[in-house]
Design an enzyme around this catalytic site. Structure first.
Site, PDB file in Angstrom:
ATOM      1  N   ASN A   5       2.746  96.574 103.588  1.00  0.00           N
ATOM      2  CA  ASN A   5       3.621  96.264 102.456  1.00  0.00           C
ATOM      3  C   ASN A   5       2.910  95.208 101.604  1.00  0.00           C
ATOM      4  O   ASN A   5       2.763  94.060 102.024  1.00  0.00           O
ATOM      5  CB  ASN A   5       4.963  95.749 103.014  1.00  0.00           C
ATOM      6  CG  ASN A   5       5.953  95.422 101.917  1.00  0.00           C
ATOM      7  OD1 ASN A   5       5.629  95.499 100.733  1.00  0.00           O
ATOM      8  ND2 ASN A   5       7.161  95.051 102.314  1.00  0.00           N
ATOM      9  N   PHE A   6       2.475  95.615 100.425  1.00  0.00           N
ATOM     10  CA  PHE A   6       1.735  94.695  99.555  1.00  0.00           C
ATOM     11  C   PHE A   6       2.644  93.611  98.962  1.00  0.00           C
ATOM     12  O   PHE A   6       2.157  92.617  98.422  1.00  0.00           O
ATOM     13  CB  PHE A   6       1.063  95.467  98.406  1.00  0.00           C
ATOM     14  CG  PHE A   6      -0.223  96.175  98.772  1.00  0.00           C
ATOM     15  CD1 PHE A   6      -0.444  96.683 100.044  1.00  0.00           C
ATOM     16  CD2 PHE A   6      -1.238  96.347  97.829  1.00  0.00           C
ATOM     17  CE1 PHE A   6      -1.629  97.341 100.376  1.00  0.00           C
ATOM     18  CE2 PHE A   6      -2.427  96.998  98.141  1.00  0.00           C
ATOM     19  CZ  PHE A   6      -2.623  97.495  99.418  1.00  0.00           C
ATOM     20  N   LYS A   7       3.960  93.821  99.008  1.00  0.00           N
ATOM     21  CA  LYS A   7       4.940  92.905  98.416  1.00  0.00           C
ATOM     22  C   LYS A   7       4.528  92.527  96.988  1.00  0.00           C
ATOM     23  O   LYS A   7       3.947  93.372  96.279  1.00  0.00           O
ATOM     24  CB  LYS A   7       5.133  91.676  99.317  1.00  0.00           C
ATOM     25  CG  LYS A   7       5.644  92.085 100.721  1.00  0.00           C
ATOM     26  CD  LYS A   7       6.352  90.996 101.470  1.00  0.00           C
ATOM     27  CE  LYS A   7       6.889  91.551 102.790  1.00  0.00           C
ATOM     28  NZ  LYS A   7       7.695  90.627 103.561  1.00  0.00           N
ATOM     29  N   HIS A  85      14.556  97.248 101.992  1.00  0.00           N
ATOM     30  CA  HIS A  85      13.868  96.114 102.626  1.00  0.00           C
ATOM     31  C   HIS A  85      14.799  94.904 102.539  1.00  0.00           C
ATOM     32  O   HIS A  85      15.562  94.758 101.571  1.00  0.00           O
ATOM     33  CB  HIS A  85      12.547  95.835 101.899  1.00  0.00           C
ATOM     34  CG  HIS A  85      11.657  94.911 102.679  1.00  0.00           C
ATOM     35  ND1 HIS A  85      11.845  93.550 102.686  1.00  0.00           N
ATOM     36  CD2 HIS A  85      10.608  95.155 103.503  1.00  0.00           C
ATOM     37  CE1 HIS A  85      10.944  92.990 103.479  1.00  0.00           C
ATOM     38  NE2 HIS A  85      10.183  93.940 103.988  1.00  0.00           N
ATOM     39  N   GLU A 133      13.160  95.545 111.134  1.00  0.00           N
ATOM     40  CA  GLU A 133      12.570  94.243 110.796  1.00  0.00           C
ATOM     41  C   GLU A 133      13.647  93.169 110.870  1.00  0.00           C
ATOM     42  O   GLU A 133      14.674  93.289 110.185  1.00  0.00           O
ATOM     43  CB  GLU A 133      12.010  94.249 109.365  1.00  0.00           C
ATOM     44  CG  GLU A 133      10.723  95.013 109.216  1.00  0.00           C
ATOM     45  CD  GLU A 133       9.947  94.621 107.949  1.00  0.00           C
ATOM     46  OE1 GLU A 133       8.854  95.150 107.774  1.00  0.00           O
ATOM     47  OE2 GLU A 133      10.423  93.793 107.137  1.00  0.00           O
ATOM     48  N   ALA A 192       2.634  92.742 106.381  1.00  0.00           N
ATOM     49  CA  ALA A 192       2.366  92.232 105.028  1.00  0.00           C
ATOM     50  C   ALA A 192       1.416  91.042 105.087  1.00  0.00           C
ATOM     51  O   ALA A 192       0.195  91.189 104.932  1.00  0.00           O
ATOM     52  CB  ALA A 192       3.667  91.860 104.327  1.00  0.00           C
ATOM     53  N   SER A 193       1.957  89.850 105.351  1.00  0.00           N
ATOM     54  CA  SER A 193       1.168  88.624 105.166  1.00  0.00           C
ATOM     55  C   SER A 193      -0.113  88.573 105.986  1.00  0.00           C
ATOM     56  O   SER A 193      -1.140  88.068 105.510  1.00  0.00           O
ATOM     57  CB  SER A 193       2.029  87.389 105.459  1.00  0.00           C
ATOM     58  OG  SER A 193       2.691  87.497 106.693  1.00  0.00           O
TER      59      SER A 193
HETATM   60  O1  G3P Z   1       7.740  94.929 105.333  1.00  0.00           O
HETATM   61  C1  G3P Z   1       6.906  94.150 106.098  1.00  0.00           C
HETATM   62  C2  G3P Z   1       7.238  92.735 106.061  1.00  0.00           C
HETATM   63  O2  G3P Z   1       8.530  92.385 105.715  1.00  0.00           O
HETATM   64  C3  G3P Z   1       6.722  91.948 107.203  1.00  0.00           C
HETATM   65  O3  G3P Z   1       6.192  90.822 106.632  1.00  0.00           O
HETATM   66  O4  G3P Z   1       4.564  89.064 106.410  1.00  0.00           O
HETATM   67  O5  G3P Z   1       5.902  89.255 108.499  1.00  0.00           O
HETATM   68  O6  G3P Z   1       4.130  90.942 108.012  1.00  0.00           O
HETATM   69  P1  G3P Z   1       5.135  89.960 107.438  1.00  0.00           P
END
Ligand code: G3P
Length: 212
Positions: A5-7, A85, A133, A192-193
């Site tokens: 997820n590139f956000k 999301h 999530e 993502a991060s």
């Molecule tokens: O959709 C994936 C995201 O919400 C997870 O974020 O930064 O914890 O990998 P992160």
């Protein structure tokens, strides 16, 4: 499978989205999906990886302003969409309608759920993927697979009798996090991060892909 997820990070917007997408393409030994902002879809859609929109609205084409229609992301080259999301929550009926509109035009759907009761509710709309999530763990580096293994197992059990592919995300950073998620029954991770903010994103992508 790996879903990145590139956000809306600066490291994954515009030309940076293209650079990051290319790194995924280089690694693409297993199924990889990248989810980008609507304005970046056409920029990355000709690469050999699947591209999802991060969100669409449950809205038909016509006299509406400022919405993102499923048709517009498809025309830009998207293969699918993410919905609901926790950073862009939707009403259940909007999720249902958006799934219907997407199915009509051949877009895949990946729906996020934040808890087990939401998983039970949204499962009936039959998206292609359901991703579990826990919002509190997002961006913390505390992986859902290690923090909440029992909940994750319960989630997988809940959708076992359907064709929906179970995924999970939040805090996933290492190959080990992804491997544990797989052992608990999920078929992939949403990240993502750990990728977007990494100094060497390609090595993180490789490590994750090698463990799912
Ligand atoms: O959709 C994936 C995201 O919400 C997870 O974020 O930064 O914890 O990998 P992160």
């Amino acid at each position: 499978m790996l879903v990145t997820n590139f956000k809306t990070y600066s490291e994954s917007t515009g030309e940076n989205a293209l650079k990051l997408a290319k790194l995924h393409e280089e690694v693409a030994s297993k199924e990889i999906i990248i989810a980008v902002q609507p304005a970046d879809i056409s920029r990355v859609s000709s690469l050999g990886i699947q591209v999802f929109a991060q969100h669409v609205d449950a809205i038909e084409q016509g006299r509406h302003t400022g919405y993102i229609t499923p048709e517009s992301v498809k025309a830009a080259g998207a293969d699918g969409v993410m919905l609901n999301h926790s950073e862009h929550p939707m009403k259940a009926w909007d999720v249902e309608n958006a799934i219907k509109l997407c199915k009509k035009i051949g877009l895949k759907t990946l729906v996020f759920v934040s808890d087990l009761s939401e998983a039970s509710d949204l499962k009936s709309y039959e998206p292609d993927y359901l991703a579990y999530e826990i919002p509190e763990l997002i961006g913390t580096g505390k992986p859902i697979s290690k923090e909440k293994p029992d909940e994750l197992k319960e989630f997988v059990k809940k959708i076992k009798d359907s064709k929906i592919i179970p995924l999970c995300g939040a805090g996933i950073s290492t190959g080990e996090d992804a491997r544990i998620a797989k052992e608990l029954g999920t078929r992939g991770v949403v990240v993502a991060s750990a990728i977007v903010k990494a100094s060497d994103p390609k090595s993180v992508i490789e490590e994750l892909v090698n463990n799912i």
